[in-house]
Write an enzyme that holds these catalytic residues in place. Structure first.
Site, PDB file in Angstrom:
ATOM      1  N   GLY A 132      10.058  -5.042  -4.940  1.00 35.83           N
ATOM      2  CA  GLY A 132       9.542  -5.319  -6.287  1.00 35.83           C
ATOM      3  C   GLY A 132       8.061  -5.650  -6.323  1.00 35.83           C
ATOM      4  N   ALA A 133       7.350  -5.544  -5.202  1.00 30.30           N
ATOM      5  CA  ALA A 133       5.930  -5.927  -5.188  1.00 30.30           C
ATOM      6  C   ALA A 133       5.161  -5.108  -4.157  1.00 30.30           C
ATOM      7  CB  ALA A 133       5.789  -7.421  -4.864  1.00 30.30           C
ATOM      8  N   PHE A 159       8.769  -0.632   3.556  1.00 35.19           N
ATOM      9  CA  PHE A 159       7.675   0.257   4.006  1.00 35.19           C
ATOM     10  C   PHE A 159       6.820  -0.381   5.091  1.00 35.19           C
ATOM     11  CE2 PHE A 159       7.894   1.826  -0.583  1.00 35.19           C
ATOM     12  CZ  PHE A 159       8.680   2.921  -0.263  1.00 35.19           C
ATOM     13  N   ILE A 160       7.426  -1.063   6.032  1.00 34.56           N
ATOM     14  CA  ILE A 160       6.624  -1.768   7.033  1.00 34.56           C
ATOM     15  C   ILE A 160       6.378  -0.872   8.253  1.00 34.56           C
ATOM     16  CG2 ILE A 160       6.454  -3.883   8.438  1.00 34.56           C
ATOM     17  CD1 ILE A 160       6.441  -4.165   5.235  1.00 34.56           C
ATOM     18  N   GLN A 274     -16.343  35.465  -2.271  1.00 34.58           N
ATOM     19  CA  GLN A 274     -16.932  34.219  -2.763  1.00 34.58           C
ATOM     20  C   GLN A 274     -15.866  33.129  -2.983  1.00 34.58           C
ATOM     21  OE1 GLN A 274     -18.590  34.053  -6.794  1.00 34.58           O
ATOM     22  NE2 GLN A 274     -20.530  33.471  -5.867  1.00 34.58           N
ATOM     23  N   GLU A 358      -2.265   0.942   1.987  1.00 39.73           N
ATOM     24  CA  GLU A 358      -3.434   0.048   2.025  1.00 39.73           C
ATOM     25  C   GLU A 358      -4.281   0.167   0.759  1.00 39.73           C
ATOM     26  OE1 GLU A 358      -5.352  -0.641   5.708  1.00 39.73           O
ATOM     27  OE2 GLU A 358      -3.570  -0.123   6.857  1.00 39.73           O
TER      28      GLU A 358
HETATM   29  C1  LIG Z   1       4.292   5.109   5.128  1.00 49.74           C
HETATM   30  C2  LIG Z   1       3.934   3.786   4.539  1.00 49.74           C
HETATM   31  C3  LIG Z   1       3.538   2.746   5.374  1.00 49.74           C
HETATM   32  C4  LIG Z   1       3.262   1.479   4.833  1.00 49.74           C
HETATM   33  N1  LIG Z   1       2.971   0.427   5.674  1.00 49.74           N
HETATM   34  C5  LIG Z   1       2.944  -0.842   5.178  1.00 49.74           C
HETATM   35  C6  LIG Z   1       2.866  -1.971   6.056  1.00 49.74           C
HETATM   36  O1  LIG Z   1       2.763  -1.834   7.271  1.00 49.74           O
HETATM   37  N2  LIG Z   1       2.923  -3.214   5.517  1.00 49.74           N
HETATM   38  C7  LIG Z   1       3.033  -3.428   4.184  1.00 49.74           C
HETATM   39  O2  LIG Z   1       3.089  -4.591   3.772  1.00 49.74           O
HETATM   40  N3  LIG Z   1       3.102  -2.375   3.306  1.00 49.74           N
HETATM   41  C8  LIG Z   1       3.069  -1.088   3.793  1.00 49.74           C
HETATM   42  N4  LIG Z   1       3.169  -0.015   2.920  1.00 49.74           N
HETATM   43  C9  LIG Z   1       3.286  -0.258   1.487  1.00 49.74           C
HETATM   44  C10 LIG Z   1       2.102   0.258   0.692  1.00 49.74           C
HETATM   45  O3  LIG Z   1       0.976  -0.558   0.908  1.00 49.74           O
HETATM   46  C11 LIG Z   1       2.541   0.337  -0.775  1.00 49.74           C
HETATM   47  O4  LIG Z   1       3.448   1.426  -0.859  1.00 49.74           O
HETATM   48  C12 LIG Z   1       1.384   0.535  -1.718  1.00 49.74           C
HETATM   49  O5  LIG Z   1       0.570  -0.614  -1.767  1.00 49.74           O
HETATM   50  C13 LIG Z   1       1.846   0.853  -3.151  1.00 49.74           C
HETATM   51  O6  LIG Z   1       2.847  -0.015  -3.580  1.00 49.74           O
HETATM   52  P1  LIG Z   1       4.218   0.579  -4.208  1.00 49.74           P
HETATM   53  O7  LIG Z   1       4.725   1.617  -3.268  1.00 49.74           O
HETATM   54  O8  LIG Z   1       5.097  -0.558  -4.544  1.00 49.74           O
HETATM   55  O9  LIG Z   1       3.750   1.312  -5.514  1.00 49.74           O
HETATM   56  P2  LIG Z   1       3.531   0.602  -6.945  1.00 49.74           P
HETATM   57  O10 LIG Z   1       2.681  -0.585  -6.788  1.00 49.74           O
HETATM   58  O11 LIG Z   1       4.861   0.456  -7.593  1.00 49.74           O
HETATM   59  O12 LIG Z   1       2.717   1.733  -7.695  1.00 49.74           O
HETATM   60  C14 LIG Z   1       3.315   2.852  -8.323  1.00 49.74           C
HETATM   61  C15 LIG Z   1       2.207   3.619  -9.049  1.00 49.74           C
HETATM   62  O13 LIG Z   1       1.615   2.774 -10.055  1.00 49.74           O
HETATM   63  C16 LIG Z   1       0.224   2.637  -9.808  1.00 49.74           C
HETATM   64  N5  LIG Z   1      -0.199   1.286 -10.178  1.00 49.74           N
HETATM   65  C17 LIG Z   1       0.341   0.104  -9.803  1.00 49.74           C
HETATM   66  N6  LIG Z   1      -0.320  -0.925 -10.353  1.00 49.74           N
HETATM   67  C18 LIG Z   1      -1.325  -0.393 -11.082  1.00 49.74           C
HETATM   68  C19 LIG Z   1      -2.373  -0.919 -11.881  1.00 49.74           C
HETATM   69  N7  LIG Z   1      -2.544  -2.231 -12.040  1.00 49.74           N
HETATM   70  N8  LIG Z   1      -3.227  -0.062 -12.502  1.00 49.74           N
HETATM   71  C20 LIG Z   1      -3.066   1.279 -12.354  1.00 49.74           C
HETATM   72  N9  LIG Z   1      -2.100   1.849 -11.618  1.00 49.74           N
HETATM   73  C21 LIG Z   1      -1.247   1.023 -10.988  1.00 49.74           C
HETATM   74  C22 LIG Z   1       0.048   2.892  -8.303  1.00 49.74           C
HETATM   75  O14 LIG Z   1      -1.289   3.273  -7.990  1.00 49.74           O
HETATM   76  C23 LIG Z   1       1.060   4.011  -8.093  1.00 49.74           C
HETATM   77  O15 LIG Z   1       0.513   5.228  -8.510  1.00 49.74           O
HETATM   78  C24 LIG Z   1       3.355   1.285   3.436  1.00 49.74           C
HETATM   79  C25 LIG Z   1       3.719   2.353   2.596  1.00 49.74           C
HETATM   80  C26 LIG Z   1       4.006   3.578   3.124  1.00 49.74           C
HETATM   81  C27 LIG Z   1       4.425   4.695   2.210  1.00 49.74           C
END
Ligand SMILES: Cc1cc2nc3c(=O)[nH]c(=O)nc-3n(C[C@H](O)[C@H](O)[C@H](O)COP(=O)(O)OP(=O)(O)OC[C@H]3O[C@@H](n4cnc5c(N)ncnc54)[C@H](O)[C@@H]3O)c2cc1C
Length: 384
Positions: A132-133, A159-160, A274, A358
């Site tokens: 959820g975060a 997703f760690i 081109q 990241e």
């Molecule tokens: C392969 C992989 C490895 C990873 N490794 C790690 C790790 O080692 N440790 C760790 O802690 N995490 C890790 N992550 C997690 C990663 O950092 C998150 O997936 C990422 O930060 C996005 O969060 P979310 O997936 O919850 O997407 P969400 O936050 O739910 O976002 C969904 C969409 O909404 C957009 N969005 C969200 N908030 C806003 C806003 N305020 N304004 C505009 N757009 C917004 C996002 O850009 C995205 O397009 C990993 C992820 C992957 C896929």
């Protein structure tokens, strides 16, 4: 303004380049074969041998302080070395490094976690994201409750990276009454992991904490200061993401140039059209822009200047660049680009991640815009 490298820096770059060409690139067919057959890209012993060979050539602890046996080459050389490693899709990096925030540990924590990680005896993972975060990392729900000299952690992380292989985790949980706190938690303290299949080589994991008991002395840094540590972890190496992508994009663009010269269509090499030339030109322009933005961010880190704004710009630009370049390179290769005979489709899947982890593209844009709107960053500066 001096864009040149010193003789020593050029030598390091050239030695890494020939190491990659001689020792790492020949493993590419094996990596493709392993992945197609559902095995890890590199066998653990192959990786160990490769790291040992690299260590013999002096490539170990690239950005690790000398007091821990590292080479302490600094952010700019680290970025240049990442560019060289990015030329191959073999998931290899030099050994001898540890997460920057482990240096914030007590002497005992350094002995138990930092030094064995540098030595390659222990593997860490960094866990802040939850179901959820993600982007909204401040909203994490994992909880730590004190019980005498211990804390009891409950929650789920997702997703760690490295979460399946790690034997300890830097996990972030809300510790009442302090707030977000980082805990060093050994796997044998009781957390579980489950792999998450993805479209790329990255196999992250979900982690489950059910009444995991952690001693007080395993808090990293101060209670309630975990969010700052997390941002330090994410912020420190952000320029390394585009750095590696620059190497990949350059290698792929070279493949596209070579292919365009030999592929005939309608009586001519496609390089003469081109439409193809523009894709090649636009790609090089974008790669060069990404290169200098990345090196500028690394320079700011080296100089101890505020580097988060420049790193967000470099990360956003580099991630978008890499995805545009791989798409064009695939297009120039036509149907062949879409096959698994060439590694382009693999790079296409892997580089997609750069726009997500990241800090997504949208979050980088948000950071950049907010810095300008709030006056944390100013336009019109050069080198300050
Ligand atoms: C392969 C992989 C490895 C990873 N490794 C790690 C790790 O080692 N440790 C760790 O802690 N995490 C890790 N992550 C997690 C990663 O950092 C998150 O997936 C990422 O930060 C996005 O969060 P979310 O997936 O919850 O997407 P969400 O936050 O739910 O976002 C969904 C969409 O909404 C957009 N969005 C969200 N908030 C806003 C806003 N305020 N304004 C505009 N757009 C917004 C996002 O850009 C995205 O397009 C990993 C992820 C992957 C896929």
């Amino acid at each position: 303004m001096d864009f040149s490298l010193t003789t020593e820096e050029r030598q390091i770059r050239d030695t890494v380049r020939s190491f990659v060409e001689r020792e790492v690139m020949p493993l590419e067919p094996e990596v493709l074969r392993n992945e197609r057959e559902g095995r890890p890209a590199l066998d653990a012993d192959v990786l160990r041998d490769l790291r040992a060979k690299a260590r013999k050539s002096g490539f170990w602890g690239i950005n690790t302080p000398e007091e821990y046996g590292g080479a302490a080459l600094g952010p700019i050389m680290s970025a240049i070395i990442a560019m060289e490693l990015g030329r191959t899709f073999v998931p290899f990096s030099f050994g001898g490094s540890a997460d920057n925030i482990l240096y914030a540990g007590t002497d005992e924590q350094k002995r138990r976690y930092l030094i064995p990680t540098i030595e390659g005896e222990r593997r860490s993972c960094f866990a802040i994201t939850e179901p959820g975060a993600g982007s909204d990392a401040r909203n994490i729900r994992a909880r730590a409750v004190r019980d005498g000299a211990e804390w009891i952690i409950n929650g789920e992380k997702t997703f760690i990276t490295g979460g399946n292989e790690a034997d300890f985790v830097m996990v972030f949980a809300v510790a009442e009454p302090y707030g977000v706190t980082c805990f060093l938690v050994d796997r044998d303290m009781g957390w579980r992991s489950e792999p998450i299949p993805t479209m790329g080589q990255w196999g992250p994991a979900s982690l489950v904490f059910e009444d995991v008991r952690v001693p007080e002395e395993n808090i990293l840094g101060e209670p309630g200061r975990g969010f700052e540590l997390a941002m330090e972890w994410i912020g420190q190496g952000r320029y390394m993401i585009p750095a590696r992508a620059i190497g990949s994009a350059e290698r792929m663009l070279q493949m596209a140039v070579d292919y365009a010269k030999i592929r005939q269509s309608m009586g001519r090499a496609i390089a003469e059209y081109q439409a193809i030339q523009w894709m090649i030109a636009d790609s090089q322009v974008e790669i060069e822009a990404a290169k200098w933005l990345t090196l500028y961010a690394a320079w700011r880190v080296r100089e101890g200047l505020e580097a988060r704004h420049a790193s967000s710009i470099a990360k956003l630009n580099g991630a978008v660049m890499a995805n545009q370049v791989v798409d064009r390179v695939l297009q120039i290769h036509g149907g062949m680009g879409y096959t698994k005979e060439l590694p382009i489709e693999r790079w296409y899947r892997e580089l997609r991640l750069l726009r997500i982890f990241e800090g997504t593209d949208e979050i980088q844009r948000r950071t950049i815009a907010r810095n300008l709107i709030k006056g944390h960053a100013r336009l019109g500066l050069i080198g300050e």
